[in-house]
Design a protein around this motif. Structure first.
Motif, PDB file in Angstrom:
ATOM      1  N   ASP A  19       0.816  -1.219   0.000  1.00 52.07           N
ATOM      2  CA  ASP A  19       0.000   0.000   0.000  1.00 52.07           C
ATOM      3  C   ASP A  19       0.848   1.266   0.000  1.00 52.07           C
ATOM      4  N   ASP A  20       1.949   1.272   0.769  1.00 54.20           N
ATOM      5  CA  ASP A  20       2.775   2.478   0.822  1.00 54.20           C
ATOM      6  C   ASP A  20       3.450   2.746  -0.525  1.00 54.20           C
ATOM      7  N   VAL A  21       3.824   1.696  -1.227  1.00 51.60           N
ATOM      8  CA  VAL A  21       4.436   1.872  -2.547  1.00 51.60           C
ATOM      9  C   VAL A  21       3.402   2.392  -3.528  1.00 51.60           C
ATOM     10  N   ARG A  22       2.210   1.827  -3.476  1.00 47.33           N
ATOM     11  CA  ARG A  22       1.138   2.285  -4.372  1.00 47.33           C
ATOM     12  C   ARG A  22       0.795   3.759  -4.117  1.00 47.33           C
ATOM     13  N   SER A  23       0.751   4.149  -2.853  1.00 47.15           N
ATOM     14  CA  SER A  23       0.424   5.554  -2.555  1.00 47.15           C
ATOM     15  C   SER A  23       1.521   6.492  -3.052  1.00 47.15           C
ATOM     16  N   GLN A  24       2.774   6.058  -2.954  1.00 44.80           N
ATOM     17  CA  GLN A  24       3.870   6.879  -3.472  1.00 44.80           C
ATOM     18  C   GLN A  24       3.823   6.980  -4.997  1.00 44.80           C
ATOM     19  N   LEU A  25       3.454   5.881  -5.650  1.00 45.03           N
ATOM     20  CA  LEU A  25       3.336   5.923  -7.105  1.00 45.03           C
ATOM     21  C   LEU A  25       2.233   6.890  -7.525  1.00 45.03           C
TER      22      LEU A  25
ATOM     23  N   ALA B  66       1.170   9.401  -5.770  1.00 43.73           N
ATOM     24  CA  ALA B  66       1.653  10.750  -5.442  1.00 43.73           C
ATOM     25  C   ALA B  66       2.599  11.267  -6.523  1.00 43.73           C
ATOM     26  N   GLN B  67       3.341  10.368  -7.171  1.00 43.14           N
ATOM     27  CA  GLN B  67       4.248  10.774  -8.248  1.00 43.14           C
ATOM     28  C   GLN B  67       3.515  10.941  -9.575  1.00 43.14           C
ATOM     29  N   GLY B  68       2.221  10.595  -9.605  1.00 44.72           N
ATOM     30  CA  GLY B  68       1.432  10.742 -10.823  1.00 44.72           C
ATOM     31  C   GLY B  68       1.530   9.557 -11.765  1.00 44.72           C
ATOM     32  N   VAL B  69       1.868   8.393 -11.228  1.00 53.60           N
ATOM     33  CA  VAL B  69       2.024   7.198 -12.047  1.00 53.60           C
ATOM     34  C   VAL B  69       0.950   6.193 -11.642  1.00 53.60           C
ATOM     35  N   ASP B  70       0.306   5.597 -12.623  1.00 47.74           N
ATOM     36  CA  ASP B  70      -0.718   4.582 -12.372  1.00 47.74           C
ATOM     37  C   ASP B  70      -0.036   3.276 -11.968  1.00 47.74           C
ATOM     38  N   PRO B  71      -0.333   2.737 -10.774  1.00 41.40           N
ATOM     39  CA  PRO B  71       0.306   1.485 -10.338  1.00 41.40           C
ATOM     40  C   PRO B  71       0.059   0.307 -11.286  1.00 41.40           C
ATOM     41  N   ALA B  72      -1.108   0.247 -11.890  1.00 44.95           N
ATOM     42  CA  ALA B  72      -1.398  -0.847 -12.820  1.00 44.95           C
ATOM     43  C   ALA B  72      -0.483  -0.763 -14.039  1.00 44.95           C
ATOM     44  N   GLU B  73      -0.209   0.449 -14.480  1.00 51.99           N
ATOM     45  CA  GLU B  73       0.681   0.619 -15.634  1.00 51.99           C
ATOM     46  C   GLU B  73       2.117   0.240 -15.271  1.00 51.99           C
ATOM     47  N   VAL B  74       2.512   0.538 -14.041  1.00 54.85           N
ATOM     48  CA  VAL B  74       3.847   0.155 -13.589  1.00 54.85           C
ATOM     49  C   VAL B  74       3.971  -1.363 -13.567  1.00 54.85           C
ATOM     50  N   GLU B  75       2.931  -2.046 -13.101  1.00 53.26           N
ATOM     51  CA  GLU B  75       2.965  -3.508 -13.078  1.00 53.26           C
ATOM     52  C   GLU B  75       3.076  -4.074 -14.492  1.00 53.26           C
ATOM     53  N   GLN B  76       2.381  -3.459 -15.445  1.00 54.19           N
ATOM     54  CA  GLN B  76       2.480  -3.904 -16.832  1.00 54.19           C
ATOM     55  C   GLN B  76       3.890  -3.677 -17.371  1.00 54.19           C
ATOM     56  N   ARG B  77       4.479  -2.559 -17.026  1.00 52.74           N
ATOM     57  CA  ARG B  77       5.841  -2.255 -17.507  1.00 52.74           C
ATOM     58  C   ARG B  77       6.857  -3.221 -16.913  1.00 52.74           C
ATOM     59  N   VAL B  78       6.701  -3.515 -15.636  1.00 51.44           N
ATOM     60  CA  VAL B  78       7.622  -4.454 -14.997  1.00 51.44           C
ATOM     61  C   VAL B  78       7.467  -5.840 -15.619  1.00 51.44           C
ATOM     62  N   ALA B  79       6.241  -6.220 -15.956  1.00 54.36           N
ATOM     63  CA  ALA B  79       6.011  -7.512 -16.600  1.00 54.36           C
ATOM     64  C   ALA B  79       6.655  -7.554 -17.982  1.00 54.36           C
ATOM     65  N   ALA B  80       6.797  -6.401 -18.627  1.00 55.76           N
ATOM     66  CA  ALA B  80       7.379  -6.347 -19.965  1.00 55.76           C
ATOM     67  C   ALA B  80       8.908  -6.279 -19.944  1.00 55.76           C
ATOM     68  N   LEU B  81       9.511  -6.104 -18.778  1.00 57.56           N
ATOM     69  CA  LEU B  81      10.971  -6.024 -18.696  1.00 57.56           C
ATOM     70  C   LEU B  81      11.598  -7.381 -19.019  1.00 57.56           C
ATOM     71  N   SER B  82      12.806  -7.323 -19.556  1.00 58.38           N
ATOM     72  CA  SER B  82      13.534  -8.562 -19.827  1.00 58.38           C
ATOM     73  C   SER B  82      14.025  -9.151 -18.507  1.00 58.38           C
ATOM     74  N   ASP B  83      14.435 -10.409 -18.554  1.00 63.21           N
ATOM     75  CA  ASP B  83      14.919 -11.075 -17.344  1.00 63.21           C
ATOM     76  C   ASP B  83      16.139 -10.361 -16.778  1.00 63.21           C
ATOM     77  N   GLU B  84      17.012  -9.873 -17.643  1.00 59.33           N
ATOM     78  CA  GLU B  84      18.220  -9.165 -17.182  1.00 59.33           C
ATOM     79  C   GLU B  84      17.844  -7.864 -16.479  1.00 59.33           C
TER      80      GLU B  84
ATOM     81  N   ALA C 202      13.167   2.339  -4.552  1.00 51.84           N
ATOM     82  CA  ALA C 202      12.483   1.479  -5.530  1.00 51.84           C
ATOM     83  C   ALA C 202      11.625   2.317  -6.461  1.00 51.84           C
ATOM     84  N   LEU C 203      10.931   3.284  -5.900  1.00 53.68           N
ATOM     85  CA  LEU C 203      10.123   4.179  -6.726  1.00 53.68           C
ATOM     86  C   LEU C 203      11.001   4.967  -7.687  1.00 53.68           C
ATOM     87  N   PHE C 204      12.153   5.395  -7.206  1.00 54.60           N
ATOM     88  CA  PHE C 204      13.070   6.116  -8.068  1.00 54.60           C
ATOM     89  C   PHE C 204      13.560   5.225  -9.205  1.00 54.60           C
ATOM     90  N   ALA C 205      13.853   3.960  -8.894  1.00 55.52           N
ATOM     91  CA  ALA C 205      14.307   3.019  -9.929  1.00 55.52           C
ATOM     92  C   ALA C 205      13.215   2.811 -10.975  1.00 55.52           C
TER      93      ALA C 205
END
Length: 132
Positions: A60-66, A68-86, A108-111
């Protein structure tokens, strides 16, 4: 009997030789289709890294920070799913290097922010309007 053996022996040798040719060609085909131990370990590590990042993003704290930064948490999850294994492995290593507590969440939010920014600048995504 020896005369029969002299006639039959070349045929037996030829049949064994011809019969073993597909077996000699098969190992390279089998090796190309096999998964090595290292590949299996890497796949397990990648799935563990993805699971760890998903657990972090589900907090919950990570989602609230996302938000607050103006980023949709669902979109972040999709982006992380699209990252390569490396890339997932690199992100997981960065999480290991960060100190525990609130700084880890901010790091983590900064990354995630940096990864999304780089993908925006490369034209792969359009998350931030200021990159156009």
């Amino acid at each position: 009997m020896k005369q029969v053996a002299r006639v039959v022996t070349p045929f037996v040798i030829a049949s064994f030789t011809m019969g073993s040719m597909p077996a000699m060609a098969a190992p390279s085909a089998v090796i190309n289709g096999m998964v090595t131990t290292q590949e299996a370990v890497n796949a397990d590590q990648a799935s563990a890294d993805r699971e760890r990042i998903a657990e972090l993003l589900a907090r919950d704290d990570v989602r609230s920070q996302l938000v607050a930064q103006g980023v949709d948490p669902a979109e972040v999850e999709q982006r992380v799913a699209a990252l390569s294994d490396e890339e997932v492995h690199q992100m997981s290593e960065r999480l290991d290097q960060m100190p525990a507590g609130a700084n880890a969440v901010i790091g983590a939010l900064f990354a995630v922010f940096v990864i999304l920014l780089v993908t925006d600048l490369l034209g792969l995504t359009s998350v931030y309007p200021f990159t156009r």
